[in-house]
Design a protein around this motif. Structure first.
Motif, short mmCIF file in Angstrom:
data_model
loop_
_atom_site.label_atom_id
_atom_site.label_comp_id
_atom_site.label_asym_id
_atom_site.label_seq_id
_atom_site.Cartn_x
_atom_site.Cartn_y
_atom_site.Cartn_z
N PRO A 17 0.83 -1.23 -0.10
CA PRO A 17 -0.07 0.11 0.07
C PRO A 17 1.01 1.40 -0.11
O PRO A 17 1.87 1.19 0.54
CB PRO A 17 -0.69 -0.17 1.22
N LEU A 18 0.49 2.33 -0.49
CA LEU A 18 0.99 3.54 -0.73
C LEU A 18 1.66 3.89 0.67
O LEU A 18 2.98 4.44 0.80
CB LEU A 18 0.31 4.59 -1.50
N SER A 19 0.73 4.07 1.34
CA SER A 19 1.22 4.55 2.86
C SER A 19 2.36 3.46 3.64
O SER A 19 3.22 4.21 4.00
CB SER A 19 0.02 4.68 3.87
N HIS A 20 2.36 2.34 3.29
CA HIS A 20 3.28 1.47 3.81
C HIS A 20 4.59 1.68 2.97
O HIS A 20 5.73 1.57 3.50
CB HIS A 20 2.86 -0.08 3.67
N LEU A 21 4.31 1.95 1.54
CA LEU A 21 5.67 2.30 0.95
C LEU A 21 6.29 3.53 1.36
O LEU A 21 7.54 3.52 1.38
CB LEU A 21 5.31 2.35 -0.67
#
Length: 309
Positions: A17-21
């Protein structure tokens, strides 16, 4: 091995997920620039004492405010020893005269191979072909960097940092066994097991009690700022967030993220320590970034191709 490892999905998700990236990128940015802090702080503290202080302030005062996570004492002890002693004790010793900090930021990324290898052995995770190719591209970039070592780096230094990478991979494997717990508390409580062996190593190899007291008393404020950066930014934030990411995603999806550490590490050492930044470093950095992005997003192409066929 704990059942919590086996509860991780056997099939990899399409991507982080973008937030995790963004979280992964923030972690590796801190870890990369940290090599400048390490080098500067080692001017005031001997390496094992420096590592001891890192974990003292990761433990205190936080341990009085967070409950012990629901994980075995053995798991906490193994993580504390692998990361505190095996990774950072050895890494600090190596950077203290045996390898340049920029090159150390590269060589320690052998943790990727150890982390993924341990996951394949113990958690029966699968390495997809696109991930193997992408990691290979990234490693070509790392080899480009490694081919430009200088007189400040010894084979002993390289060997020590490879050992630190192995310990990091082992610590990653242990933290994944902890399952879905409070990873901040996990890192805090595991720090208690890093301190005794690091302190014993410092007392034995670094001149005894009087020498350690003298180093602490004479250390300038800048060196103490380095200690607190190590304790709070790198340990409490960086390793708690990293362990959390590893608990949420397969190792092969997360573990390659620190391949970006040498980019931040060499950039920071060029700016703050005056290390040169020739064209071959930009080439190597580009290869590493392509390899990392391919590892994360390549599975979407793989699945898309499978549907077409």
């Amino acid at each position: 091995m704990s059942d919590s490892v086996n509860r991780l999905p056997n099939r990899l998700p399409n991507r982080l997920p973008l937030s995790h990236l963004f979280l992964a990128l923030a972690i590796v940015a801190i870890w990369g620039t940290n090599f400048v802090v390490i080098k500067k702080s080692l001017d005031a503290f001997p390496p094992f004492l420096f590592a001891t202080l890192r974990y003292v302030f990761a433990l205190l005062p936080a341990i009085f405010f967070v409950k012990r996570p629901r994980v075995s004492w053995l798991n906490l002890a193994m993580y504390g020893i692998f990361i505190g002693v095996g990774q950072f004790g050895i890494l600090f010793y190596a950077i203290n005269g045996h390898i340049t900090p920029g090159l150390a930021s590269l060589v320690v990324q052998t943790q990727v191979f150890f982390t993924i290898g341990f996951a394949m052995i113990f958690a029966k995770e699968r390495l997809y072909w696109h991930q193997a190719i992408s990691i290979g591209i990234a490693m070509i970039g790392l080899l480009v960097i490694a081919s430009h070592i200088d007189s400040q780096t010894s084979l002993l230094g390289i060997g020590l940092v490879i050992c630190a990478g192995c310990a990091w991979g082992a610590g990653n494997t242990v933290s994944r066994q902890a399952g879905a717990i409070n990873m901040f508390a996990y890192v805090v409580w595991a720090s208690a097991f890093s301190i005794p062996p690091l302190l014993l190593l410092s007392l034995y190899f670094e001149g005894g009690y009087s020498s350690l007291v003298s180093a602490i008393e004479l250390a300038p404020l800048g060196a103490w700022a380095g200690v607190f950066w190590q304790s709070w930014a790198n340990t409490l934030f960086g390793y708690a967030a990293w362990a959390w990411l590893l608990s949420k995603h397969p190792a092969a999806l997360v573990a390659p993220a620190p391949l970006l550490v040498p980019i931040f590490g060499m950039g920071a050492t060029a700016i703050f320590l005056g290390e040169s930044l020739p064209g071959w470093k930009f080439l190597a950095a580009g290869l590493v970034m392509v390899g990392y992005l391919g590892t994360i997003y390549g599975l979407s192409f793989t699945k898309h191709s499978s549907r077409k066929s």
